[in-house]
Design a protein around this motif. Sequence first.
Motif, mmCIF file in Angstrom:
data_model
loop_
_atom_site.group_PDB
_atom_site.id
_atom_site.type_symbol
_atom_site.label_atom_id
_atom_site.label_comp_id
_atom_site.label_asym_id
_atom_site.label_seq_id
_atom_site.Cartn_x
_atom_site.Cartn_y
_atom_site.Cartn_z
ATOM 1 N N UNK A 33 0.860 -1.191 0.000
ATOM 2 C CA UNK A 33 0.000 0.000 0.000
ATOM 3 C C UNK A 33 0.895 1.239 0.000
ATOM 4 N N UNK A 34 0.787 2.054 -1.055
ATOM 5 C CA UNK A 34 1.680 3.204 -1.187
ATOM 6 C C UNK A 34 0.959 4.537 -1.208
ATOM 7 N N UNK A 35 -0.378 4.528 -1.122
ATOM 8 C CA UNK A 35 -1.140 5.775 -1.240
ATOM 9 C C UNK A 35 -2.499 5.558 -0.600
ATOM 10 N N UNK A 36 -2.894 6.463 0.309
ATOM 11 C CA UNK A 36 -4.196 6.378 0.969
ATOM 12 C C UNK A 36 -4.787 7.771 1.060
ATOM 13 N N UNK A 37 -5.941 7.982 0.441
ATOM 14 C CA UNK A 37 -6.738 9.202 0.576
ATOM 15 C C UNK A 37 -8.077 8.858 1.218
ATOM 16 N N UNK A 116 -7.213 4.251 -2.651
ATOM 17 C CA UNK A 116 -5.939 3.686 -2.251
ATOM 18 C C UNK A 116 -5.188 3.153 -3.461
ATOM 19 N N UNK A 117 -3.854 3.159 -3.363
ATOM 20 C CA UNK A 117 -3.014 2.564 -4.398
ATOM 21 C C UNK A 117 -2.212 1.425 -3.798
ATOM 22 N N UNK A 118 -2.020 0.388 -4.615
ATOM 23 C CA UNK A 118 -1.143 -0.731 -4.289
ATOM 24 C C UNK A 118 -0.034 -0.756 -5.334
ATOM 25 N N UNK A 119 1.225 -0.702 -4.896
ATOM 26 C CA UNK A 119 2.345 -0.760 -5.832
ATOM 27 C C UNK A 119 2.454 -2.159 -6.420
ATOM 28 N N UNK A 120 2.626 -2.223 -7.728
ATOM 29 C CA UNK A 120 2.824 -3.504 -8.392
ATOM 30 C C UNK A 120 4.289 -3.931 -8.297
ATOM 31 N N UNK A 121 4.489 -5.232 -8.187
ATOM 32 C CA UNK A 121 5.842 -5.781 -8.132
ATOM 33 C C UNK A 121 6.515 -5.669 -9.492
ATOM 34 N N UNK A 122 7.819 -5.879 -9.499
ATOM 35 C CA UNK A 122 8.577 -5.843 -10.756
ATOM 36 C C UNK A 122 8.019 -6.849 -11.761
ATOM 37 N N UNK A 123 7.568 -8.010 -11.275
ATOM 38 C CA UNK A 123 7.061 -9.055 -12.164
ATOM 39 C C UNK A 123 5.719 -8.697 -12.790
#
Length: 304
Positions: A33-37, A116-123
């Motif tokens: 989780x990298x972003x929460x509004x 909210x945002x979830x960062x995606x993995x490199x894969x």
Amino acid sequence: MSLLLPGHDVPLGRYTTVRRLLPHRERRMIGAWCFVDHFGPDDVSGRPGMQVPPHPHTGLQTVTWLVDGLIEHRDSLGSHQFISPGQLNLMTSGHGIAHSEYTPPDHPDGMHGLQLWIALTEESRHGPARFEHHAQLPSLHDGPVTVTVVIGQLGEHRSPAGTHSPLVGAELLTTGPATQTLPLRPSFEYGVVVMSGTAHVAGETVEPGSLLYLGDGHTALDVSFTGPARLFLLGGEPFDEPLVMWWNFVGRTHEEVVEARTQWMAGLGASRFGFVTGCEADPLPAPELPSVRLKARDRHGRSY
């Protein structure tokens, strides 16, 4: 040791102000989780409500969770979906997508929810874009408390929403005084957002406007409420990939973000991001890049 992180107000378009809780100077991420509004509760009777024209995303998933109101989603995949309270809109940007979010003209009087945002993995971050809508989500009831697993897994309950890293997002709603024990994974780090009312968590009193970071190593979490309240639990395995976050892009390097901005502005999304059909508003232009190089930062905020 827990850490209480105060949010700050940020205008979103012309008509909506949100409380930004992540990223924070003292804690940039909780798991992926990298972003929460947190927006609302707002009275939008006789007002437009949320008005966010088409804009791009890369390298993330967007989670829209409503507890009051109605939002109309359109994206460059051709998705057109209204979301009501208790339902989940999950958009996976992959390499690139564009979308718009509007409160329709005929809407309820209230508006309240989380973006909210979830960062995606490199894969997964270079993969194809995807949109999911889930009207039914797993929940458990314990006296006045209802726990809804919005995404990921909590105990034995798993959401049908697609994820790319181990995580959880769950809502706790109580109609009156109550206590609730939640099963946690020691390998996860966790945070708590109180959307309404008051919650007592890990020795802290948490009210709307802040996020309580709990860290990892926990096997259970005791939450108590003195009256009606709504809480959102965030958790996940620590995300160890440094990120560059700027505007609506999540990447790994300064050059990636510059390239995404250039491609968006060149045709406002003609190739990489596509077009949002059915929305009459002009796409949002990207802001000017800062004069200094964008730095990749880890989940603690340390630059690379």
